[in-house]
Write an enzyme that holds these catalytic residues in place. Structure first.
Site, PDB file in Angstrom:
ATOM      1  N   ARG A   1       7.485  -1.526 -11.484  1.00 15.58           N
ATOM      2  CA  ARG A   1       8.624  -1.991 -10.582  1.00 15.58           C
ATOM      3  C   ARG A   1       8.375  -3.446 -10.942  1.00 15.58           C
ATOM      4  NH1 ARG A   1      11.635  -0.507  -5.305  1.00 15.58           N
ATOM      5  NH2 ARG A   1      11.006  -2.555  -4.772  1.00 15.58           N
TER       6      ARG A   1
ATOM      7  N   CYS B   1      10.232   0.832   3.317  1.00 21.36           N
ATOM      8  CA  CYS B   1      11.300  -0.303   4.036  1.00 21.36           C
ATOM      9  C   CYS B   1      12.556   0.007   3.853  1.00 21.36           C
ATOM     10  CB  CYS B   1      10.702  -2.290   2.929  1.00 21.36           C
ATOM     11  SG  CYS B   1      11.510  -1.216   0.858  1.00 21.36           S
TER      12      CYS B   1
ATOM     13  N   GLU C   1      10.594  -2.654  12.660  1.00 18.88           N
ATOM     14  CA  GLU C   1      10.452  -1.529  11.706  1.00 18.88           C
ATOM     15  C   GLU C   1      10.082  -0.626  11.756  1.00 18.88           C
ATOM     16  OE1 GLU C   1      10.747  -1.712   7.149  1.00 18.88           O
ATOM     17  OE2 GLU C   1       9.839  -3.418   7.983  1.00 18.88           O
TER      18      GLU C   1
ATOM     19  N   GLY D   1       6.374  -6.251   0.610  1.00 22.70           N
ATOM     20  CA  GLY D   1       5.603  -6.504   1.813  1.00 22.70           C
ATOM     21  C   GLY D   1       6.517  -6.627   3.164  1.00 22.70           C
ATOM     22  N   SER D   2       5.115  -6.977   4.055  1.00 22.63           N
ATOM     23  CA  SER D   2       6.218  -7.671   5.300  1.00 22.63           C
ATOM     24  C   SER D   2       7.338  -9.384   5.526  1.00 22.63           C
ATOM     25  CB  SER D   2       4.987  -7.984   6.502  1.00 22.63           C
ATOM     26  OG  SER D   2       4.214  -9.130   6.147  1.00 22.63           O
TER      27      SER D   2
ATOM     28  N   TRP E   1       0.860  -1.440  -0.448  1.00 19.19           N
ATOM     29  CA  TRP E   1      -0.102   0.076  -0.586  1.00 19.19           C
ATOM     30  C   TRP E   1       0.404   1.239  -0.305  1.00 19.19           C
ATOM     31  CZ3 TRP E   1       1.694   2.687   4.415  1.00 19.19           C
ATOM     32  CH2 TRP E   1       1.879   1.977   5.012  1.00 19.19           C
ATOM     33  N   ASN E   2       2.238   0.995   0.819  1.00 28.04           N
ATOM     34  CA  ASN E   2       2.705   2.725   0.323  1.00 28.04           C
ATOM     35  C   ASN E   2       3.285   3.225  -0.729  1.00 28.04           C
ATOM     36  OD1 ASN E   2       4.857   0.346   0.665  1.00 28.04           O
ATOM     37  ND2 ASN E   2       6.133   1.076   1.439  1.00 28.04           N
TER      38      ASN E   2
END
Length: 489
Positions: free
Chosen positions: A170, A295, A392, A239-240, A161-162
């Site tokens: 990309r 990130c 994080e 993502g995570s 989402w960021n």
């Protein structure tokens, strides 16, 4: 707000559904979910909520289109990407406002993402015609060795989402250039930009079935269903780390190719010989890009004890001068975080750090009022083992911890499971080389707070994932190598 632009006009009544096989349609059962404006918690609009059955239909479309797309001339694939780049550039303001609405970042910062994201299409438009193998004589003679590159095949892209545009381009750019078809699942918090991008790519001439977009809140079921299908050959996820590990496990049965761009815990190292003003400038970029929700964001500020006070005070002054507010409003520097849980998480990390002995230079709390905001914060004297140096942060908080020697700085920087981005400020060339070689990170920024570049390989090591996006390396993630043995004559 700039004029009457709001970005939602990029989406027609049909383009808030699923995009499958070149057509827009509703989800199975007609289910939909809301997209929330993080600046005030209101509903922006709703979109189709795809089911696992919809996911399979999207993969069906990608599989059906794969053979023809792989045979399409590289120049033609590149020209489609070039047209898409030009269309995004023409509509930059509209895309910027749309991203600002659904994600929260300021319009000015969103414009920066539009330029960055569009550049991946221009870069891979040029790389599409440069996919090649090699020809050589066997060392022992008597035969020739030929290697050829082929597209991996149908791919699954799961984007975060960021960065709603750039994390899509990309992945889509190199896949299109290589001749792969794809199913894209954007984050449920920010699906609108990807839907607008899908419509734009169709306008640019991308054939039906090459790109399929399924918006859904059923993320786990979606990925489980597609990864169990032996027709899916590649997964790329941003993502995570926790979710990345799940996807890696799910890939094992079908032995799918993987690109994982996962979490980070970036150190920002300031040595005693650094230009402190330049380091503060870099810190503002490395920390405050995307309100810290990146990130690659500087997460741990490791500053030599002799300059820590000066650095902290100057950074605090800069952070304290930032204006917090709705991203579309004039004069705003810092928008909201993505949701209430994000605010609570950042607030808890700051509270725990202060309890551990950290001093608040500026900020340290969430402002009153609607929306998911957190004040830009600088903390001094943060203990090395404080949780804020382990997790994080994903918010506008700069925790400063001191060190005494180069060896200690390197050891502390590497003391994390993550290895994505890192930043170093020093005027010593020999130290630059030593530290860059010693840091266990996929990317190292020297005297710069901005390292992302479409022409460079983006990616990490350790728990930050594997594979590279961007640069010459990025297209290799979507190619298989075939060796052909040929007799001499």
């Amino acid at each position: 707000m700039d004029g009457q632009i709001n970005g939602l006009d990029l989406l027609g009544p049909d383009t808030r559904g699923l995009y499958v096989g070149g057509a827009w349609r509703e989800a199975e059962g007609g289910e939909r979910f809301d997209v929330i404006d993080p600046a005030d918690g209101s509903v922006l609009t709703d979109v189709a909520n795809g089911s696992p059955g919809d996911a399979v239909e999207a993969l069906d479309a990608a599989v059906d289109a794969q053979a023809d797309w792989a045979r399409t001339a590289p120049r033609e694939r590149g020209e489609i990407l070039r047209r898409a780049f030009e269309l995004i550039t023409e509509r930059a303001d509209r895309f910027a406002h749309l991203m600002s609405l659904e994600m929260g970042k300021t319009v000015a910062e969103s414009r920066g993402e539009v330029a960055y994201g569009a550049e991946f299409f221009r870069w891979y438009a040029e790389e599409a015609v440069r996919v090649h193998g090699r020809w050589m004589q066997a060392p022992a003679g008597g035969s020739r060795l030929l290697t050829i590159k082929k597209p991996v095949g149908p791919c699954l892209f799961i984007t975060p989402w960021n960065f709603p545009l750039a994390m899509g381009t990309r992945k889509i750019g190199p896949a299109v250039a290589a001749g792969c078809t794809m199913v894209v699942k954007p984050a449920s918090q920010t699906p609108l930009t990807m839907l607008a991008l899908a419509a734009l790519l169709a306008e640019a001439g991308l054939p039906a079935g090459v790109l399929n977009v399924v918006t859904t809140s059923h993320t786990r079921e979606f990925s489980e269903t597609l990864q169990a299908d032996d027709r899916l050959r590649k997964v790329s996820f941003t993502g995570s780390t926790a979710v990345g590990r799940v996807l890696v496990r799910q890939s094992a049965e079908q032995l799918q190719r993987l690109s994982m761009e996962l979490g980070g815990n970036a150190p920002f190292i300031v040595f005693d010989d650094a230009d402190i003003d330049a380091a503060v400038d870099g810190a503002m970029v490395a920390k405050m890009r995307n309100m810290g929700e990146a990130c690659t964001a500087a997460n741990r500020f490791l500053v030599h004890s002799s300059v820590a006070q000066e650095f902290g005070e100057k950074l605090g002054k800069r952070m304290g001068a930032l204006t917090v507010g709705r991203g579309q409003d004039d004069g705003v520097d810092v928008g909201p975080l993505i949701d209430e849980q994000a605010v609570e998480s950042v607030g808890q990390l700051v509270t725990d750090a202060v309890h551990d002995g950290a001093k608040v230079v500026v900020g340290g709390s969430a402002p009153d009022g609607a929306g998911y905001f957190y004040s830009p914060t600088v903390l001094l004297d943060v203990p090395a083992d404080s949780e804020i140096n382990v997790q994080e942060i994903f918010g506008p908080v700069a925790p400063i911890t001191t060190f005494e020697s180069e060896e200690e700085a390197i050891r502390r920087a590497n003391d994390t499971e993550y290895g994505l981005a890192s930043y170093v400020y020093t005027r010593d060339l020999a130290r630059t080389i030593r530290v860059a070689e010693s840091l266990e990170y996929g990317m190292v920024g020297i005297n710069s707070g901005l390292i992302s570049n479409p022409a460079a390989p983006f990616g990490g090591v350790k728990a930050s994932g594997f594979g590279r996006e961007g640069g010459f390396e990025g297209i290799e993630e979507y190619l298989e190598t075939t060796y052909v043995a040929l007799p001499a004559g």
